[in-house]
Design an enzyme around this catalytic site. Sequence first.
Site, PDB file in Angstrom:
ATOM      1  N   GLY A   1       0.820  -1.206   0.000  1.00 53.76           N
ATOM      2  CA  GLY A   1       0.000   0.000   0.000  1.00 53.76           C
ATOM      3  C   GLY A   1       0.853   1.253   0.000  1.00 53.76           C
ATOM      4  O   GLY A   1       2.079   1.192   0.073  1.00 53.76           O
ATOM      5  N   PHE A   3       1.304   3.369   2.306  1.00 55.19           N
ATOM      6  CA  PHE A   3       1.923   3.714   3.571  1.00 55.19           C
ATOM      7  C   PHE A   3       2.680   2.540   4.177  1.00 55.19           C
ATOM      8  O   PHE A   3       3.088   2.579   5.318  1.00 55.19           O
ATOM      9  CB  PHE A   3       0.853   4.194   4.552  1.00 55.19           C
ATOM     10  N   ALA A   4       2.855   1.459   3.408  1.00 52.85           N
ATOM     11  CA  ALA A   4       3.484   0.269   3.964  1.00 52.85           C
ATOM     12  C   ALA A   4       4.376  -0.407   2.939  1.00 52.85           C
ATOM     13  O   ALA A   4       4.144  -0.330   1.742  1.00 52.85           O
ATOM     14  CB  ALA A   4       2.412  -0.702   4.446  1.00 52.85           C
ATOM     15  N   VAL A   6       6.186  -4.322   2.406  1.00 45.31           N
ATOM     16  CA  VAL A   6       6.160  -5.693   2.896  1.00 45.31           C
ATOM     17  C   VAL A   6       7.439  -6.412   2.487  1.00 45.31           C
ATOM     18  O   VAL A   6       7.826  -6.389   1.318  1.00 45.31           O
ATOM     19  CB  VAL A   6       4.926  -6.461   2.357  1.00 45.31           C
ATOM     20  N   LYS A  21       5.409  -6.566   7.522  1.00 43.09           N
ATOM     21  CA  LYS A  21       4.802  -5.354   6.972  1.00 43.09           C
ATOM     22  C   LYS A  21       5.225  -4.160   7.825  1.00 43.09           C
ATOM     23  O   LYS A  21       4.926  -4.095   9.017  1.00 43.09           O
ATOM     24  CB  LYS A  21       3.280  -5.486   6.961  1.00 43.09           C
ATOM     25  N   ASP A 111     -11.628  -2.314   2.757  1.00 49.81           N
ATOM     26  CA  ASP A 111     -10.760  -2.169   1.580  1.00 49.81           C
ATOM     27  C   ASP A 111     -10.615  -3.496   0.830  1.00 49.81           C
ATOM     28  O   ASP A 111      -9.516  -3.921   0.501  1.00 49.81           O
ATOM     29  CB  ASP A 111      -9.389  -1.648   2.021  1.00 49.81           C
TER      30      ASP A 111
END
Length: 262
Positions: A1, A3-4, A6, A21, A111
Amino acid sequence: GSFAIVYEGVERMTGETVAVKQIKKRGTQRSAIQKEVDIMAKLNHENIVKFHEHFDDDEYLSIILEFVRGGDLRDYRKTHGVLPEFLVKSVASQVLSAVGYLHQQGVTHRDIKPENILVSSKNPLVVKLTDFGLAKAIANDQSMLKTFCGTMLYLAPEVFPEHYLKAANKGSYTQSIDIWAIGCVLYFLLTDRHPFDCGDDRELTLSRICNAQYDIQLLEQHSSSAFECTDFISRMLQVEPRFRISDTEALVHPYLGGEASP
């Protein structure tokens, strides 16, 4: 995403491969983060990615999750093309089962999209939901509305209060937003098109979403049981949240082999 990040990692004690994550916190209160982590830690369902543990510092939250090797459903569909209908039904049953469990726990995913449905096994096809709300809680409440190419296409009408004029409680939303999103995912898997996508025309896309305007004939062309299929999807894609089918009702709908009442 957005803001992340992994990473693939290994637990030192067990040697087990895990997903790490790492989420940049951007000033969100620690209590809000802890609340989300506590929810994740309590979840235990075969179609939900398992939470292991988390590490927290001033800048990042690192979450250790079950590692799912098969990638996500978007990539799976790119590789395999339009899925056979029996596989779409299987995905529907698994995701609805996971969402029903989440809803029983008082959790709304918020989501659901192909990128957040991971492929755990390909034969038989087993999928697992991931990414429920944590990144958005850490970013800000508006972040889910800022991404047009992707997430927005799976959001229910009531998430867009400036466009959504039909509901008395416009601007607020309930667990039924997850049902809408599942309807969008299944339409996409069956037809290779998103039901409301108008390319770069954001206003027309929003108008289609908020009026549930999509090509039913295209859906009929891709189903061997057209009546049951279109009825199933249309009950999910109801503009009014209170008229949408519930996860429990959806699981026993005739399209999935049940005997739902009309």
